[in-house]
Design an enzyme around this catalytic site. Structure first.
Site, short mmCIF file in Angstrom:
data_model
loop_
_atom_site.label_atom_id
_atom_site.label_comp_id
_atom_site.label_asym_id
_atom_site.label_seq_id
_atom_site.Cartn_x
_atom_site.Cartn_y
_atom_site.Cartn_z
N GLY A 38 41.79 88.47 34.17
CA GLY A 38 42.02 87.40 35.11
C GLY A 38 40.75 86.62 35.42
O GLY A 38 39.78 86.66 34.68
N HIS A 44 38.43 81.82 28.36
CA HIS A 44 39.75 82.41 28.16
C HIS A 44 40.73 81.39 27.58
O HIS A 44 41.53 81.72 26.70
CB HIS A 44 40.30 82.93 29.50
CG HIS A 44 39.53 84.03 30.11
ND1 HIS A 44 38.81 83.87 31.27
CD2 HIS A 44 39.35 85.33 29.74
CE1 HIS A 44 38.25 85.02 31.61
NE2 HIS A 44 38.54 85.92 30.69
N LYS A 156 31.40 86.54 22.98
CA LYS A 156 30.41 86.80 24.03
C LYS A 156 30.26 88.30 24.26
O LYS A 156 29.16 88.81 24.46
CB LYS A 156 30.80 86.12 25.35
CG LYS A 156 29.72 86.28 26.42
CD LYS A 156 30.16 85.75 27.77
CE LYS A 156 30.99 86.76 28.52
NZ LYS A 156 30.16 87.91 29.03
N ASP A 157 31.39 89.01 24.22
CA ASP A 157 31.36 90.47 24.33
C ASP A 157 31.38 91.04 22.91
O ASP A 157 32.35 91.67 22.49
CB ASP A 157 32.55 90.95 25.15
CG ASP A 157 32.49 90.47 26.58
OD1 ASP A 157 31.59 90.90 27.32
OD2 ASP A 157 33.33 89.62 26.96
#
Length: 289
Positions: A38, A44, A156-157
């Site tokens: 969220g 996202h 990014k991760d």
């Protein structure tokens, strides 16, 4: 089905989700999932847009997973913005938003952990023990709960992406793990839900993080020795006002072990701006010889 609107169907029960996915399966439709916690942002949304190009049906999951937080305080402070998230998703005609309660994901007596070795040891694994076990467990559950054919994960991760890829291969999950590029602010800061917690001053100085990372990557690619370059980058980050650096390291892009000449590599960083921990990474071409 519950909490349903014409724009964004929000499901909270696994039974309701499975009723939908079974119908989609019978119709021969592919399902893409975007797993999130969220507090959605443009990063996202880029994953949702990518999902739209790969499948007839798109599910966004929103679940703040308690098992991947090392601090209860961090878990409780994590932003929860469900209404705003639904508004952001409306233009993409998402087929379902799955927002399960904790007991739907971890029923009473839950006793299973998915653990990936090797890739989880360095970087985030060193500073957040147990984080990747919690992440791997919930991602495994979400991929099977949604019957996904493909799942979108942001670069990014990067370490998380590599862990999920390995987990999916090792468990023979019939789901393609799709990497998607990092989305950045105009000043270079990688988008993250945690950015909402930055103070005005911390946000202003946070652009020093990607600037130092990209500068170091360029110098190493030109042939400069990584050691002195990384020391200069650390000094630049701390000099900009960051409180501390957990790591700023050059690693092999696939194995996350030490970088090897001629193989793709990445620079990774985690640094603290007050109580907010920011992470980032960038690719680098390590010169051969």
């Amino acid at each position: 089905m519950s909490d349903t609107s014409p724009e964004v169907p929000i499901l909270r029960r696994l039974d309701d989700l499975r009723a939908l996915t079974r119908a989609w399966r019978r119709a021969g439709e592919r399902i893409a999932v975007v797993p999130t916690m969220g507090a959605l942002h443009a990063g996202h949304i880029s994953l949702v847009a990518a999902a739209r190009t790969r499948a007839e049906r798109v599910i966004v999951t929103i679940f703040v997973n308690p098992r991947q937080f090392n601090s209860r305080e961090d878990y409780e402070k994590y932003p929860r913005t469900e209404e705003a998230d639904a508004v952001l998703l409306e233009p993409f005609a998402v087929d379902a938003v799955f927002v399960p309660a904790e007991h739907e994901v971890y029923p009473e007596g839950f006793a299973t952990t998915v653990s990936v070795s090797g890739l989880t040891a360095p970087l985030e694994g060193e500073y957040r023990p147990g984080h990747f076990d919690g992440m791997s467990t919930v991602v495994t559950k979400l991929l099977t709960m949604t019957s996904a054919d493909c799942a979108m994960f942001g670069e990014k991760d990067w370490q998380q992406l590599q862990v999920v890829r390995r987990m999916a291969r090792d468990l023979n999950l019939d789901c393609e793990i799709v990497p998607c590029p990092t989305v950045r602010e105009p000043d270079g800061l990688a988008l993250s839900s945690r950015n909402q917690r930055l103070t005005h001053d911390a946000r202003a100085m946070s652009a020093a993080l990607p600037r130092a990372l990209l500068g170091a990557a360029a110098e190493i690619a030109e042939g400069r020795a990584p050691g002195p370059v990384l020391e200069t980058a650390r000094a630049a980050v701390l000099g900009a006002g960051f409180d501390s650096i957990d790591y700023l390291e050059l690693r092999d892009a696939e194995t996350l072990g030490p970088a090897i000449e001629g193989r793709p590599a990445r620079l990774f960083v985690a640094a603290w701006a007050g109580p907010v921990r920011l992470i980032d990474n960038v690719p680098i071409a390590v010169p051969a010889g």
